[in-house]
Design an enzyme around this catalytic site. Sequence first.
Site, PDB file in Angstrom:
ATOM      1  N   THR A   1       0.481  -1.289  -0.071  1.00  0.00           N
ATOM      2  CA  THR A   1      -0.062  -0.149  -0.125  1.00  0.00           C
ATOM      3  C   THR A   1       1.005   1.692  -0.229  1.00  0.00           C
ATOM      4  OG1 THR A   1      -0.441  -0.041   1.974  1.00  0.00           O
ATOM      5  CG2 THR A   1      -1.916  -1.167   1.541  1.00  0.00           C
TER       6      THR A   1
ATOM      7  N   LYS B   1       3.942  -6.888   3.568  1.00  0.00           N
ATOM      8  CA  LYS B   1       4.101  -5.644   3.749  1.00  0.00           C
ATOM      9  C   LYS B   1       3.756  -5.043   4.732  1.00  0.00           C
ATOM     10  CE  LYS B   1       0.374  -3.285   4.611  1.00  0.00           C
ATOM     11  NZ  LYS B   1       0.915  -2.250   4.300  1.00  0.00           N
TER      12      LYS B   1
ATOM     13  N   THR C   1      -1.062  -1.672   8.416  1.00  0.00           N
ATOM     14  CA  THR C   1      -1.465  -3.802   8.411  1.00  0.00           C
ATOM     15  C   THR C   1      -0.497  -3.964   8.124  1.00  0.00           C
ATOM     16  OG1 THR C   1      -3.870  -3.407   7.801  1.00  0.00           O
ATOM     17  CG2 THR C   1      -1.900  -5.405   7.587  1.00  0.00           C
TER      18      THR C   1
ATOM     19  N   GLU D   1       8.249   5.841   4.748  1.00  0.00           N
ATOM     20  CA  GLU D   1       8.646   7.118   4.444  1.00  0.00           C
ATOM     21  C   GLU D   1       8.709   8.085   5.005  1.00  0.00           C
ATOM     22  OE1 GLU D   1       5.137   8.036   1.317  1.00  0.00           O
ATOM     23  OE2 GLU D   1       4.940   5.966   1.428  1.00  0.00           O
TER      24      GLU D   1
ATOM     25  N   ASN E   1      -0.320  11.581   7.195  1.00  0.00           N
ATOM     26  CA  ASN E   1      -1.332  10.814   8.103  1.00  0.00           C
ATOM     27  C   ASN E   1      -2.593  12.300   8.440  1.00  0.00           C
ATOM     28  OD1 ASN E   1      -1.330   8.261   8.267  1.00  0.00           O
ATOM     29  ND2 ASN E   1       0.891   8.578   8.995  1.00  0.00           N
TER      30      ASN E   1
ATOM     31  N   THR F   1      -9.590  10.879   3.370  1.00  0.00           N
ATOM     32  CA  THR F   1     -11.015   9.772   3.367  1.00  0.00           C
ATOM     33  C   THR F   1     -11.558   9.675   1.952  1.00  0.00           C
ATOM     34  OG1 THR F   1     -11.649  10.925   5.985  1.00  0.00           O
ATOM     35  CG2 THR F   1     -12.857   8.606   5.448  1.00  0.00           C
TER      36      THR F   1
END
Lengths: 399, 399
Positions: free
Chosen positions: A150, A176, A187, A271, A394, A399
């Site tokens: 992701t 991942k 996740t 990142e 973040n 959304t």
Amino acid sequence: MIRTLEGGLDLVEGLRASACRVGIKAQGLDLALVVCDEAASVAGVFTTSSLPAAPVVVSRKHLVQGRCRAVLINSGNANAGTGPPGEQDARACAQAVAEVLGCPAQEVLLMSTGLIGVRLPLEPILEAIPGLVASASAEGFQAAAEAILTTDTRPKTAAVEWSTGGQTFRLGGMAKGAGMIAPHMATMLAVLATDARADSPYLEDALRRAVERTFNRITVDGDLSTNDSVFLLATGKSQAPALEGSASQAFFEALEELCRSLARQIVLDGEGSTRLASITVARAESEAQALKIAQSVARSLLFKTALFGGDPNWGRVLAAVGAARETIDPEKLDITYAGVPVFRSGRPVEDLPLDELRQKAQAQEVSILIDLQMGSAEATVLTTDLSVEYVRFNAHYTT
Amino acid sequence: MIRTLEGGLDLVEGLRASACRVGIKAQGLDLALVVCDEAASVAGVFTTSSLPAAPVVVSRKHLVQGRCRAVLINSGNANAGTGPPGEQDARACAQAVAEVLGCPAQEVLLMSTGLIGVRLPLEPILEAIPGLVASASAEGFQAAAEAILTTDTRPKTAAVEWSTGGQTFRLGGMAKGAGMIAPHMATMLAVLATDARADSPYLEDALRRAVERTFNRITVDGDLSTNDSVFLLATGKSQAPALEGSASQAFFEALEELCRSLARQIVLDGEGSTRLASITVARAESEAQALKIAQSVARSLLFKTALFGGDPNWGRVLAAVGAARETIDPEKLDITYAGVPVFRSGRPVEDLPLDELRQKAQAQEVSILIDLQMGSAEATVLTTDLSVEYVRFNAHYTT
């Protein structure tokens, strides 16, 4: 004894893989399949969230059988917070793979990662499955390792080889997860496989031990995901007898090594992160005590921001050690920051070489050693800094 | 029944205060004294850190007597991580105040906040003490409330009055603590006092209950300090009989109200914070369960960064609810974000009014309601967002 190999699941005999794009993510591959030539023994370790995602709920049930023909993984949508309809979607995916492979649905496991609270786009997934199964090959692992990402910036794979009792075995895996940065996709997923022969309970025991000492000792942002899952498959293609005795010990060590490599790749891929810290608590009374203190430091926002600033603020380490609320002897406490003793026997070191310390605190990787002088147990936790970039990324992820 | 008053400790009869600058901080007042005309009953609640600062260690011992003539508070230096020499320094401070007042050293309590790992500048403090005692007056409270600050932007004071059984009582207090932002000075300090009559064990019970429901329900950055301390003094100047029965209930409520006001002022004073969130978990099986879930959300970095961005990312709330690992019924879970239902009975709300939700998520204060539909217990936690400014401030705060 354990040799590191260049590669991943592709080095384990008895597996094939494929990947494609079905349009769940804005761009790139987003659906991956790992297929076993014959049903493998399997074990899984999952998130301890009280609101596990649908693929976790379904895979947990399927794992009771202890056998696996395929693992289907999608990125871009977590299928979490989707209620009973989400579970139906997950079961439909497993059923579709099982039909094409001609196996029971219980032999298909699922993983998802991505947005929470949105239904899976079921139609394109179901339409893609026959092609995915048909195209699975020994060359498909690179694409599969990419399709499960992701916010990760690169695929994460690892493989090891070890010999014991005249036999050579292999373990490979892909994972991942992205260090500090990860919008609602914090996740961690991993598919691991070995050509050794072992039954499901044996694999579960080994996997729990390895995960506890590797994936559970990296702190990302401390947020437990709804989707965290690790599967370990044993194809038995090595033809050697099932693992036991000293072969077991070698397997445990190899598995831990494999997981450690993947865990480290996850931490390194933040990142927003600019610096890594390894926090070791030594001479503790128990491993649990060492771990609790190391994690308290690794999760402290004040420590993580100081790490970002390259500021050797050992007072924040001390405060975080105390915040763990473990019974320790303050007069025996030593703290070494980036190789420089800063606190000895409960007192600040006098004549601290501040220039040297400040320089070392700016390194790419900073080690913190907390010596309790109480026992012989030890634990190390890896963490990243908390950067301005992390907050920006973040905060403005829509959304 | 409870009336809020403009003011703080100055409204409680039997107390005086003073403050001065001794040069511990770079600038401003940094030493404060609160003196009781006669020894008051007293109770204290402290940090649960396993490495408490020297003033905490010394004050805990002194509190065994349950009597207090004076509280000496310095800012700019925590006297933490300073070992046995730091404890000697703390005892010397208490002794100096006691000598001037002509009372036992055990009747002097101490608080410190500031840098960790640096010895107190003892000489200037000891030299300042006679003047501080001599100048203590009914007009000194404003200066005292300023002298205890570190990164706070403003003093925090509160006072309440209530009547019961024909008697009127007062409670006042001052506090220090700054929301999200606080370099190694995340410390929360508060001095509270009442003119009611009560013994030390009674006060301790009341104080523990009030702190649990107020100061312990704000999350600053989750970092427990080495120095957190709250003292509650009862001067008994009201001349009313000691508190008991229904007078007790009124006192508990007034004390909780006082603490809630101070706790809210602390959250609101995060320099780096731009937005406040109140997280309520309703219809839980127990208050402990409600609190654990509310705190899991309040401490989630992913939730806090979304709050900063004004992004109504309810998937992160759901993930944080699950991460609390409490046994809940997913199919009964409702989440309301900024007044907008987003999740009902375990499923995302269809036709979500996204524009309205996004607008409401940008408010100065955002309420999150998590309804478990399991019981009748409830808890609310206040938190701030995690801003770029917070990281900047804490990264570049020099050791």
